[in-house]
Scaffold this motif. Structure first.
Motif, PDB file in Angstrom:
ATOM      1  N   LEU A  16       0.898  -1.335   0.072  1.00 18.15           N
ATOM      2  CA  LEU A  16       0.312  -1.005  -0.250  1.00 18.15           C
ATOM      3  C   LEU A  16       1.263   1.443  -0.132  1.00 18.15           C
ATOM      4  O   LEU A  16       0.662   2.106  -0.756  1.00 18.15           O
ATOM      5  CB  LEU A  16      -0.873   0.255   1.499  1.00 18.15           C
ATOM      6  CG  LEU A  16      -1.442   1.000   1.553  1.00 18.15           C
ATOM      7  CD1 LEU A  16      -3.016   0.846   0.514  1.00 18.15           C
ATOM      8  CD2 LEU A  16      -2.913   0.794   2.261  1.00 18.15           C
ATOM      9  N   SER A  80     -10.647  -5.763   6.162  1.00 17.83           N
ATOM     10  CA  SER A  80     -11.436  -6.772   5.241  1.00 17.83           C
ATOM     11  C   SER A  80     -12.048  -7.133   6.031  1.00 17.83           C
ATOM     12  O   SER A  80     -13.430  -7.544   5.501  1.00 17.83           O
ATOM     13  CB  SER A  80     -10.317  -7.749   4.819  1.00 17.83           C
ATOM     14  OG  SER A  80      -9.039  -8.168   4.568  1.00 17.83           O
ATOM     15  N   ASP A 100     -12.821  -0.659   3.290  1.00 20.18           N
ATOM     16  CA  ASP A 100     -13.067  -2.021   2.826  1.00 20.18           C
ATOM     17  C   ASP A 100     -11.354  -1.833   1.650  1.00 20.18           C
ATOM     18  O   ASP A 100     -11.321  -1.976   0.761  1.00 20.18           O
ATOM     19  CB  ASP A 100     -13.938  -2.441   1.661  1.00 20.18           C
ATOM     20  CG  ASP A 100     -14.079  -4.457   2.051  1.00 20.18           C
ATOM     21  OD1 ASP A 100     -12.997  -4.785   2.172  1.00 20.18           O
ATOM     22  OD2 ASP A 100     -15.174  -4.936   2.127  1.00 20.18           O
ATOM     23  N   LYS A 101     -10.459  -2.601   2.461  1.00 20.75           N
ATOM     24  CA  LYS A 101      -9.474  -3.308   1.532  1.00 20.75           C
ATOM     25  C   LYS A 101      -9.822  -4.182  -0.012  1.00 20.75           C
ATOM     26  O   LYS A 101      -9.451  -3.758  -0.889  1.00 20.75           O
ATOM     27  CB  LYS A 101      -8.994  -4.188   2.501  1.00 20.75           C
ATOM     28  CG  LYS A 101      -7.976  -3.764   3.497  1.00 20.75           C
ATOM     29  CD  LYS A 101      -6.890  -5.263   3.915  1.00 20.75           C
ATOM     30  CE  LYS A 101      -6.776  -4.350   5.177  1.00 20.75           C
ATOM     31  NZ  LYS A 101      -5.364  -5.614   5.885  1.00 20.75           N
ATOM     32  N   ALA A 102     -11.104  -4.871   0.306  1.00 18.28           N
ATOM     33  CA  ALA A 102     -11.240  -5.387  -1.612  1.00 18.28           C
ATOM     34  C   ALA A 102     -10.922  -4.296  -2.363  1.00 18.28           C
ATOM     35  O   ALA A 102     -10.947  -4.675  -3.323  1.00 18.28           O
ATOM     36  CB  ALA A 102     -12.375  -6.505  -1.220  1.00 18.28           C
ATOM     37  N   ASP A 103     -11.709  -2.589  -1.782  1.00 19.72           N
ATOM     38  CA  ASP A 103     -11.753  -2.301  -3.139  1.00 19.72           C
ATOM     39  C   ASP A 103     -11.205  -0.478  -2.992  1.00 19.72           C
ATOM     40  O   ASP A 103     -11.495  -0.184  -4.480  1.00 19.72           O
ATOM     41  CB  ASP A 103     -13.764  -2.238  -3.876  1.00 19.72           C
ATOM     42  CG  ASP A 103     -14.249  -2.062  -2.552  1.00 19.72           C
ATOM     43  OD1 ASP A 103     -15.116  -2.571  -2.294  1.00 19.72           O
ATOM     44  OD2 ASP A 103     -13.794  -1.343  -1.440  1.00 19.72           O
ATOM     45  N   PHE A 104     -10.086  -1.196  -2.846  1.00 21.94           N
ATOM     46  CA  PHE A 104      -9.201   0.109  -2.032  1.00 21.94           C
ATOM     47  C   PHE A 104      -8.599   0.873  -2.712  1.00 21.94           C
ATOM     48  O   PHE A 104      -7.755  -0.608  -3.130  1.00 21.94           O
ATOM     49  CB  PHE A 104      -9.049   0.160  -0.484  1.00 21.94           C
ATOM     50  CG  PHE A 104      -8.277   1.439  -0.028  1.00 21.94           C
ATOM     51  CD1 PHE A 104      -6.882   1.843  -0.580  1.00 21.94           C
ATOM     52  CD2 PHE A 104      -8.522   2.221   0.311  1.00 21.94           C
ATOM     53  CE1 PHE A 104      -5.962   2.532   0.165  1.00 21.94           C
ATOM     54  CE2 PHE A 104      -8.265   3.955   0.308  1.00 21.94           C
ATOM     55  CZ  PHE A 104      -6.526   3.758   0.632  1.00 21.94           C
ATOM     56  N   THR A 105      -8.209   2.109  -3.660  1.00 17.51           N
ATOM     57  CA  THR A 105      -7.093   2.475  -4.282  1.00 17.51           C
ATOM     58  C   THR A 105      -7.132   3.692  -3.604  1.00 17.51           C
ATOM     59  O   THR A 105      -7.208   4.720  -3.392  1.00 17.51           O
ATOM     60  CB  THR A 105      -7.698   2.644  -5.987  1.00 17.51           C
ATOM     61  OG1 THR A 105      -8.069   3.628  -5.444  1.00 17.51           O
ATOM     62  CG2 THR A 105      -8.583   1.251  -6.712  1.00 17.51           C
TER      63      THR A 105
END
Lengths: 113, 233
Positions: A16, A80, A100-105
């Motif tokens: 990250l 998550s 949410d880590k799954a869709d973070f940018t």
């Protein structure tokens, strides 16, 4: 702008950091090190995972809420398990936004700032 | 993983979903970083981590799918030389240990034969080692040892991770094999891995137990029946 990442998954945190160009980034992998890191690194933003070793993030947020002099620090949760926690509980602790880590940018963080 | 009526246990499914999400999240993050990487050595390191993370996930999924087949008694038990399995497993997981800068030491050399299934024993040992690696930090040492009693061989995996709270320890022990419980003080460890290991050990007429250490770390012990075949010679 200084960002402090708090995540016990060192590989995730390092990756990250690698994506957050344009920010000065520090990493903490243990909840016990958060306050010393805040004093030393003086972040503008805290990116906080919820499930940590030794102490969970709610314990930290409880203690954080009691320090008036830290209330300028902006806290974003990045986890998550974000959907498993009540967002209102987190915002009551001063969390600005939950990701949410799954869709973070990084762009999502920039937009939030 | 199925209840008495053959339905999948919901808590175990939810736990599996949570656990499999974590490495997928990491894989996604690593690939995002790789997209923007222009330093060759950095790219090589990211690629290595992607490979190791996906291998971890595959091991977990593989263990889970085997658990579902246990009830069909598809795994024939026979004499297995445990030393060979241990060495093979250590070689397989060595790249992950190297990436995490940790050392795995095999402390016993005595030749021992147990009654079990090669694949199930491998999965149990890989799961325990993976747990220990995730619980440890750089320069940590993990010790594998085994000792033979009259009827059972006890295979121990000792890590030097952080200290476990006694309440957490009791919770782990009371839940082993009954549900895919996580390890609260060790978020990166696999509760699912322990669940699978317990089921496999039980299938092989053995057991899984754990001891936490005052100065930190845990030892997980797998007991397996010794083979008596060699006594005939």
């Amino acid at each position: 702008m200084r960002v402090l990442i708090v995540d016990d998954d060192a590989w995730f945190a390092e990756s990250l950091k690698g994506c957050l160009s344009g920010f000065e980034v520090g990493i903490i992998t243990a909840a016990d090190d958060i306050f010393p890191a805040i004093e030393q690194f003086r972040p503008d933003i805290l990116l906080l995972d919820l499930i940590l070793s030794e102490q969970n993030a709610i314990t930290f947020l409880n203690e954080f809420a009691s320090y008036d002099d830290l209330q300028t620090l902006r806290i974003f949760v990045l986890s998550s398990a974000a959907k498993d926690f009540d967002a209102k509980t987190l915002t009551d602790f001063g969390v600005e936004k939950v990701f949410d880590k799954a869709d973070f940018t990084p762009q999502i963080l920039e937009a939030a700032i | 993983m199925k209840d008495a009526e053959g339905n999948f246990e919901i808590p175990a499914l939810v736990a599996a979903a949570h656990e499999l999400k974590a490495p997928l999240v990491l894989l996604r993050q690593l690939s995002l970083q790789l997209q923007n990487c222009d330093d060759a050595s950095r790219c090589a390191e990211i690629t290595r981590r992607i490979k190791l993370t996906s291998e971890r996930s595959l091991r977990l999924v593989d263990g889970l799918s085997k658990t579902a087949r246990l009830e069909d008694a598809m795994f024939e038990l026979k004499p297995i030389m445990i030393n060979g399995v241990v060495n093979e497993v250590v070689s397989e997981i060595q790249p992950l240990a190297d990436a995490l800068n940790q050392e795995i030491r095999v402390k016993s050399r005595r030749r021992s034969v147990v009654v079990g299934h090669l694949d199930l024993i491998r999965t149990v040992l890989l799961g325990l080692l993976d747990n220990s690696l995730m619980a440890g930090t750089a320069k940590n040492k993990i010790d594998i040892s085994f000792s033979a009693g009259r009827e059972q061989l006890v295979l121990s995996v000792r890590d030097h991770g952080q200290k476990i709270d006694r309440k957490v320890y009791r919770s782990i022990m009371s839940n082993l094999g009954h549900g895919a419980v996580g390890v609260p003080d060790r978020p990166l460890s696999s509760g699912l891995g322990l669940f699978v290991a317990t089921r496999f050990a039980t299938y092989m007429k053995g057991s899984l137990s754990a001891v936490c250490h005052r100065r930190g770390g845990m030892t997980f012990k797998v007991s397996l029946p010794l083979s008596r075949q060699l006594e005939l010679f």
